[in-house]
Enzyme design. Structure first.
Site, PDB file in Angstrom:
ATOM      1  N   GLN A 132      11.028  24.275  65.841  1.00  0.00           N
ATOM      2  CA  GLN A 132      11.469  23.241  64.903  1.00  0.00           C
ATOM      3  C   GLN A 132      12.301  22.200  65.640  1.00  0.00           C
ATOM      4  OE1 GLN A 132      13.244  25.421  61.609  1.00  0.00           O
ATOM      5  NE2 GLN A 132      11.256  26.028  60.836  1.00  0.00           N
ATOM      6  N   ASP A 133      13.619  22.353  65.626  1.00  0.00           N
ATOM      7  CA  ASP A 133      14.449  21.446  66.420  1.00  0.00           C
ATOM      8  C   ASP A 133      15.348  22.284  67.325  1.00  0.00           C
ATOM      9  OD1 ASP A 133      16.145  22.384  64.425  1.00  0.00           O
ATOM     10  OD2 ASP A 133      17.148  20.468  64.127  1.00  0.00           O
ATOM     11  N   PRO A 134      16.010  21.681  68.305  1.00  0.00           N
ATOM     12  CA  PRO A 134      16.810  22.456  69.254  1.00  0.00           C
ATOM     13  C   PRO A 134      17.961  23.192  68.573  1.00  0.00           C
ATOM     14  CG  PRO A 134      16.403  20.229  70.084  1.00  0.00           C
ATOM     15  CD  PRO A 134      15.977  20.244  68.647  1.00  0.00           C
TER      16      PRO A 134
END
Length: 236
Positions: free
Chosen positions: A76-78
């Site tokens: 997804q995102d960091p």
């Protein structure tokens, strides 16, 4: 920055983007979304703490050249915590505490193949042709999904699309809703690729189908059928 080009990226970012990927993605840099994304990122890095560091934003592309991609694991995102994100989806640098999602990934790996990992850096997976790609490549510290909807999704769509169109027999591993959304690109493709999908390995979703998915053995089964080397999932 009205006519943004790749040359206007911060030098550290530009150095992290290999020539093979730069060539494949060259059309993206002049598009309006990219111009707006560059403006946004320049301001974010100036005014806030953003992860990963600029020289790690393209670590996934640097670690796995375009023509060597065999598997794509979409995140997804960091991670938004200090020192966690280093540009590879689900991975953390050496010495960092394992995040809950990665703990669950390793739990499933042990159940599936009997392999135990205790360190969180997945660099050796990337070196074997696994593109560890997040849907969004940056995040503001302590604020998950804070850089969603700013343009990264279009950029990573372009990465996935290029792989679909220019390569064959790639295994796409889609964990979670954001990754499955990108699967729409695959469903419209006539090219030969494999797709493995499950809920996200986060504690909130892992019991809904990630545990028991056996994706690690399935990946090696598919690679073996293609006469390609199987992945060594054991981390050094």
């Amino acid at each position: 920055m009205q006519n943004a080009t790749i040359d206007q990226l911060p030098v550290s970012w530009q150095e992290q983007l290999p020539l093979c990927w730069r060539e494949q993605l060259k059309e993206e840099w002049s598009k309006p979304y990219m111009q707006q994304l560059l403006i946004f990122l320049k301001q974010e890095y100036k005014e806030h703490t953003v992860y990963p560091e600029e020289n790690c934003v393209f670590s996934a592309l640097r670690s796995t050249p375009f023509d060597q991609v065999r598997v794509v694991i979409l995140g997804q995102d960091p991670y938004p915590g200090k020192g966690q994100a280093h540009g590879l989806s689900f991975s953390v640098p050496e010495g960092q505490r394992l995040p809950p999602s990665l703990i669950n990934i390793f739990r499933e790996l042990k159940t599936d193949l009997g392999i135990e990992n205790h360190k969180g850096c997945l660099q050796s997976w990337a070196n074997q042709g696994i593109l560890l790609l997040n849907t969004v490549l940056t995040v503001r510290a302590g604020e998950p999904f804070s850089h969603a909807g700013k343009g990264w999704e279009l950029f990573t769509d372009a990465i996935v699309t290029k792989l679909i169109q220019e390569r064959t027999h790639i295994i796409f591993v889609l964990w979670g809703a954001a990754a499955r959304k990108k699967c729409e690109l695959l469903f419209n493709s006539k090219h030969q690729h494999a797709v493995l999908s499950s809920p996200h390995p986060s504690p909130l979703a892992a019991h809904r189908g990630f545990f028991g998915c056996s994706h690690f053995s399935k990946i090696n089964y598919l690679l073996n059928k293609l006469n390609k080397p199987m992945i060594n999932w054991k981390l050094p």
